[in-house]
Scaffold this motif. Structure first.
Motif, short mmCIF file in Angstrom:
data_model
loop_
_atom_site.label_atom_id
_atom_site.label_comp_id
_atom_site.label_asym_id
_atom_site.label_seq_id
_atom_site.Cartn_x
_atom_site.Cartn_y
_atom_site.Cartn_z
N GLN A 150 0.77 -1.04 0.22
CA GLN A 150 0.17 -0.11 0.11
C GLN A 150 1.04 1.21 -0.15
N ASN A 151 2.11 1.27 0.14
CA ASN A 151 3.02 2.50 0.42
C ASN A 151 3.15 2.92 -1.07
N ASP A 152 3.24 1.95 -2.12
CA ASP A 152 3.27 2.25 -3.34
C ASP A 152 2.14 3.12 -3.91
N LEU A 153 1.04 3.24 -3.06
CA LEU A 153 -0.04 3.86 -3.74
C LEU A 153 -0.36 5.19 -3.26
N GLU A 154 0.56 5.74 -2.38
CA GLU A 154 0.75 6.99 -1.78
C GLU A 154 1.16 8.02 -2.67
N LYS A 155 0.61 9.20 -2.71
CA LYS A 155 1.12 10.53 -3.52
C LYS A 155 2.29 10.97 -3.03
N ARG A 156 3.16 11.38 -4.09
CA ARG A 156 4.32 12.08 -3.79
C ARG A 156 4.15 13.49 -3.22
N VAL A 157 4.85 14.13 -2.47
CA VAL A 157 4.75 15.36 -2.00
C VAL A 157 5.56 16.27 -2.93
N SER A 158 5.20 17.60 -2.61
CA SER A 158 6.05 18.60 -3.70
C SER A 158 7.20 18.93 -3.13
N ASP A 159 7.54 18.97 -1.84
CA ASP A 159 9.03 19.30 -1.46
C ASP A 159 9.68 18.33 -0.59
N PRO A 160 9.96 17.12 -1.26
CA PRO A 160 10.48 16.01 -0.42
C PRO A 160 11.67 16.22 0.54
N THR A 161 12.56 17.39 0.23
CA THR A 161 13.73 17.60 1.24
C THR A 161 13.03 17.98 2.54
N SER A 162 12.49 18.96 2.69
CA SER A 162 12.04 19.57 3.83
C SER A 162 10.90 18.79 4.67
N PHE A 163 10.18 18.18 3.71
CA PHE A 163 9.15 16.94 4.15
C PHE A 163 9.74 16.00 5.09
N GLN A 164 10.96 15.63 4.53
CA GLN A 164 11.77 14.38 5.18
C GLN A 164 12.22 14.88 6.32
N GLN A 165 12.92 16.22 6.31
CA GLN A 165 13.39 16.63 7.66
C GLN A 165 12.37 16.79 8.91
N VAL A 166 11.28 17.39 8.43
CA VAL A 166 10.07 17.48 9.55
C VAL A 166 9.62 16.01 9.95
N LEU A 167 9.75 15.08 8.93
CA LEU A 167 9.27 13.65 9.07
C LEU A 167 10.14 12.96 10.10
N THR A 168 11.41 13.14 9.87
CA THR A 168 12.32 12.60 10.57
C THR A 168 12.35 13.02 12.26
N TYR A 169 12.34 14.21 12.29
CA TYR A 169 12.09 15.01 13.84
C TYR A 169 10.97 14.25 14.32
N LEU A 170 9.87 14.29 13.56
CA LEU A 170 8.56 13.73 14.35
C LEU A 170 8.63 12.23 14.90
N MET A 171 9.08 11.51 13.96
CA MET A 171 9.02 10.26 14.11
C MET A 171 10.23 9.85 15.20
N ASN A 172 11.42 10.39 15.22
CA ASN A 172 12.30 10.23 16.47
C ASN A 172 11.86 10.46 17.50
N ASN A 173 11.11 11.94 17.73
CA ASN A 173 10.44 12.22 18.99
C ASN A 173 9.50 11.25 19.47
N VAL A 174 8.84 10.65 18.78
CA VAL A 174 7.58 10.02 19.19
C VAL A 174 8.29 8.44 19.37
#
Length: 534
Positions: A150-174
């Motif tokens: 199901q991961n392959d069905l997800e849409k791509r984000v417009s700014d992957p670089t900044s999105f990855q930074q925020v995502l990594t911060y979120l997942m490490n904290n949680v």
């Protein structure tokens, strides 16, 4: 009267909204994420005691997990001995309704039984997971992440670089919250803003099984987040599931926030002032210094590499000269005298015999290299030990095997048929033992019954005869120094033959003691191979 009707209508509408939300959340029990279902287990049949125990265990998992505790997690087992089945069930940490949990476990258990005919299987749903195995796996933290389709069905984000930074911060904290905050009980959720213009947020969830330690939980989550970043950090959602932990993120609130109390995280940002001239000078000078150090380091590494390659070439030339020396010309093999150069085979012949060292022909991996099965042009089956290319101890083992074993002939010693020394390749060729090594029987619960008393007595006697020959009867007095179950090979009649003489030590006829400065022998420690001195 109309006022009462309006109040009644409003209450009905509110009730419908609440019911829709409840249905939307509970519907997660119908969403299958992935399954683990290997088909290489021969003992799974409908008539075995194992299968009967498995059916009984799966029928009682849902009631056990609800009755066990409020965290909706349970380890259980059914049966005895080799037919014992171990089971585990877990409902997601934001599930507070026991009915929802029970229904999900019941559906997952039935689905797993229908999908899998195996002795070790697992299934993941949105809000629960179920696992069973013939092995006791409780509290064992082994990371084996799975990537749902199901991961392959997800849409791509417009700014992957900044999105990855925020995502990594979120997942490490949680992840830190789930692993190290006892109040979270190995489960945590959170959300964070990543686009102020669109007012968009990322929602994250992590969870570990309740039977592993805090450290193992964080380690498992770290591995899962690494895979999540690799597959999905440029997508609008992603999920990685494994035996001991799961991670997931999405751009909508897919979990029950009211029960999990998800904190609102803020991504750290900084606004620096203008650069001053001394900052430019310091940055440029520091960069030049770092580059200079790196250049000097690279030059030193290149020189060291060339010197090491030269030493290797000289060592191999010395070894070839030693193998061809007059003291090794006469070698007894089945009563015939042959010269040492007759033992040498070509690398092309061995590549053809093993399918170019194909993984399908791989028999095992030892301390000094990998062993492959091969077939020579004349139809003889062989075992090919390919020594590590850069191992100096492997080079010593090669010399010991060729010079030493070729001179020893006994029915309880493995026979060396040939060798290869071409470039970086150091290869030893033995007769093939169809039943492989003794440890394959000792530590395999399905093959162990073949070791009845008569067979064990024969193996013990064979080892004793082989050692007696080495110590007393051969014209060379040999001490093996690395005798262990995986160095005892068994032929088609389960006759024991001693192998792997890379650590062997040769004594003179009248010598009873000797000092050694060489570290020899192997043992397993914490999952890795280390050397020990004998």
């Amino acid at each position: 009267m109309m006022e009462k009707d309006r109040i009644s209508s409003a209450m009905i509408i509110m009730l419908i909204i609440l019911m829709l939300k409840s249905v939307n959340f509970v519907s997660g029990t119908e969403n299958l994420i992935d399954t683990y279902c290997p088909d290489n287990f021969p003992l799974y049949t409908s008539s075995t005691s194992f299968q009967k125990n498995l059916k009984l265990l799966m029928e009682t998992l849902s009631s056990n997990i609800v009755a066990s505790n409020t965290s909706f997690f349970n380890n259980t087992s059914t049966g005895e001995g080799l037919d014992k089945v171990y089971g585990q069930a877990l409902c997601r940490g934001d599930i507070t309704n026991s009915t929802v949990c029970k229904e999900c476990i019941e559906k997952a258990s039935k689905d797993l039984m229908n999908r899998c005919k195996s002795e070790d299987a697992m299934i993941w749903y949105d809000v629960c997971q179920v696992r069973y195995s013939f092995q006791m796996f409780f509290s064992n933290a082994v990371y084996t992440g799975k990537y749902p389709k199901q991961n392959d069905l997800e849409k791509r984000v417009s700014d992957p670089t900044s999105f990855q930074q925020v995502l990594t911060y979120l997942m490490n904290n949680v992840s830190n919250e789930a692993a190290f905050n006892p109040a979270k009980n190995m489960f945590a959720t959170a959300d964070i803003e990543f686009s102020k213009k669109k007012k968009a947020r990322i929602y994250g969830l992590v969870e570990c099984t309740k039977d592993i330690s805090e450290t193992d939980c964080r380690s498992c989550l770290s591995s899962a987040i690494t895979e999540l970043n690799a597959c999905c950090s440029y997508r609008e959602g992603g999920i990685i599931v494994s035996r001991n932990c799961n991670v997931r993120f999405d751009l909508f609130e897919f979990f029950n926030a009211s029960s999990s109390v998800a904190p609102l995280l803020i991504f750290p940002t900084s606004k620096g002032g203008k650069w001053k001239p001394w900052m430019f000078v310091l940055t440029i000078c520091g960069s030049i210094l770092i580059i200079s150090v790196l250049i000097v380091f690279c030059i030193a590494c290149l020189r060291q590499k060339k010197a090491r390659e030269g030493d290797e070439e000289r060592t191999e030339r010395t070894l070839l000269q030693e193998l061809a020396s007059p003291k090794n010309v006469a070698i007894t093999q089945e009563g015939e005298l042959i010269s040492s150069d007759q033992l040498f085979m070509t690398l092309a012949t061995i590549k053809a015999a093993t399918g170019n060292f194909s993984d399908t022909n791989k028999l095992g991996h030892g301390g000094f290299g990998t062993v492959y099965k091969g077939v020579l042009p004349d139809g003889n089956e062989i075992a090919v030990k390919r020594l590590s290319r850069k191992s100096w101890q492997g080079l010593e083992e090669f010399k010991n095997e060729v010079i030493l074993i070729a001179k020893l002939q006994h029915k309880n010693l493995v026979k060396l048929l040939g060798c290869v020394l071409e470039g970086e390749e150091k290869i030893l060729i033995y007769e093939l033992m169809s039943n492989r090594s003794l440890d394959q029987f000792i530590f395999d619960p399905f093959r162990r019954p073949k070791l009845d008393w008569k067979t064990c007595y024969g193996i013990i006697g064979g080892l004793a005869k082989g050692l007696l020959y080495l110590h007393e009867e051969s014209r060379l007095k040999i001490i093996h120094r690395d005798l262990k179950p995986n160095n005892v090979l068994l032929d088609h009649e389960l006759v024991a033959k001693i192998s792997d003489f890379g650590m062997a030590r040769m004594f003179s006829e009248n010598q009873n003691t000797a000092n050694t400065k060489r570290i020899v022998g192997t043992q397993i420690c914490n999952g890795g191979t280390i050397l020990r001195e004998i």
